[in-house]
Scaffold this motif. Structure first.
Motif, PDB file in Angstrom:
ATOM      1  N   GLU A 233       0.872  -1.169   0.000  1.00  0.00           N
ATOM      2  CA  GLU A 233       0.000   0.000   0.000  1.00  0.00           C
ATOM      3  C   GLU A 233       0.910   1.220   0.000  1.00  0.00           C
ATOM      4  O   GLU A 233       1.854   1.300   0.796  1.00  0.00           O
ATOM      5  N   VAL A 234       0.648   2.150  -0.903  1.00  0.00           N
ATOM      6  CA  VAL A 234       1.506   3.328  -1.048  1.00  0.00           C
ATOM      7  C   VAL A 234       0.883   4.503  -0.299  1.00  0.00           C
ATOM      8  O   VAL A 234      -0.183   4.996  -0.672  1.00  0.00           O
ATOM      9  N   ILE A 235       1.576   4.940   0.749  1.00  0.00           N
ATOM     10  CA  ILE A 235       1.141   6.099   1.525  1.00  0.00           C
ATOM     11  C   ILE A 235       2.115   7.228   1.226  1.00  0.00           C
ATOM     12  O   ILE A 235       3.323   7.089   1.421  1.00  0.00           O
ATOM     13  N   THR A 236       1.607   8.345   0.733  1.00  0.00           N
ATOM     14  CA  THR A 236       2.492   9.442   0.336  1.00  0.00           C
ATOM     15  C   THR A 236       2.096  10.741   1.028  1.00  0.00           C
ATOM     16  O   THR A 236       0.947  10.907   1.466  1.00  0.00           O
ATOM     17  N   ALA A 237       3.044  11.634   1.128  1.00  0.00           N
ATOM     18  CA  ALA A 237       2.736  12.991   1.573  1.00  0.00           C
ATOM     19  C   ALA A 237       2.129  13.737   0.395  1.00  0.00           C
ATOM     20  O   ALA A 237       2.636  13.678  -0.733  1.00  0.00           O
TER      21      ALA A 237
END
Length: 226
Positions: free
Chosen positions: A91-95
């Motif tokens: 899962e890609v969590i980005t700012a």
């Protein structure tokens, strides 16, 4: 003569009463769960809103639909995950920086294992999604791997601290712009277990079996007295 029936009757009736009560309790739990799921569905499908004002506690606003425009910063966290029919991935969590200058967490979605090393530089996006405050960590959750940087659960406060954002997470359901190979995974209730009906059927079935065994025992006692 009747004394020989008393204990089996007490045992049989008491056991049936307990099993039936457990079955009816599961039916009540089923009603509660269906009501809760309907409420969550209604929240997920509600009217789109802007992000709540900075400093607003977002945990009570869980599942609220929001939209925002801006861009990713290139800073991201990968959370070990998987997808049915696909296998392991992340899962890609980005700012995410909004047009108003706010920095929040964006759950962009899922990438396969082979996409882990792909470059995902900053890019402009228009995002539709839902506010979320996932409860995925407990005392058994491993800390992020210091060597690989992989996380093992979504933790809003910790991720916000790591990426320098507000403690707000938006889970994308649709993205307008370059997805960079990340597949949005909208929040749904499909993964919420609701097995209470099966549990109720199990308890009621056991009550029937218990009643049958009690009747058979009483028949055996009567046969011995003839």
């Amino acid at each position: 003569m009747m004394k020989r029936y008393i204990f089996p009757l007490i045992l049989g009736l008491g056991g049936c009463a307990i099993l039936l009560s457990l079955g009816f309790w599961q039916l009540r739990r089923l009603e509660w769960k269906e009501t809760m799921l309907a409420q969550i569905e209604a929240q997920i499908a509600g009217a789109l809103q802007d992000l709540p004002p900075e400093g607003t506690p977002t945990e009570p606003l869980k599942y609220q639909p929001v939209h925002m425009s801006g861009g990713t910063t290139g800073q991201e966290i990968l959370v070990l995950s998987g997808q049915k029919g696909v296998g392991a991935g992340y899962e890609v969590i980005t700012a995410f920086e909004t047009g108003e200058g706010r920095r929040v967490l964006l759950d962009r979605g899922f990438i396969r294992e082979e996409g882990r090393a792909a470059a995902r530089p900053s890019t402009a996006l228009i995002v539709t999604g839902n506010l979320h405050w996932p409860t995925e960590t407990d005392s058994y959750t491993p800390a992020p791997d210091a060597k690989t940087g992989i996380w093992f659960a979504r933790d809003v406060p910790a991720m916000a601290a790591a990426l320098g954002t507000e403690p707000i997470m938006v889970v994308a359901s649709a993205i307008d712009g370059d997805t960079q190979g990340v597949e949005p995974r909208a929040i749904t209730i499909s993964g919420v277990p609701n097995d209470h009906l099966n549990y109720a059927i199990t308890w009621f079935s056991l009550a029937i079996v218990w009643a049958g065994m009690t009747a058979f025992l009483l028949w055996r006692i009567r046969r011995q007295q003839i």
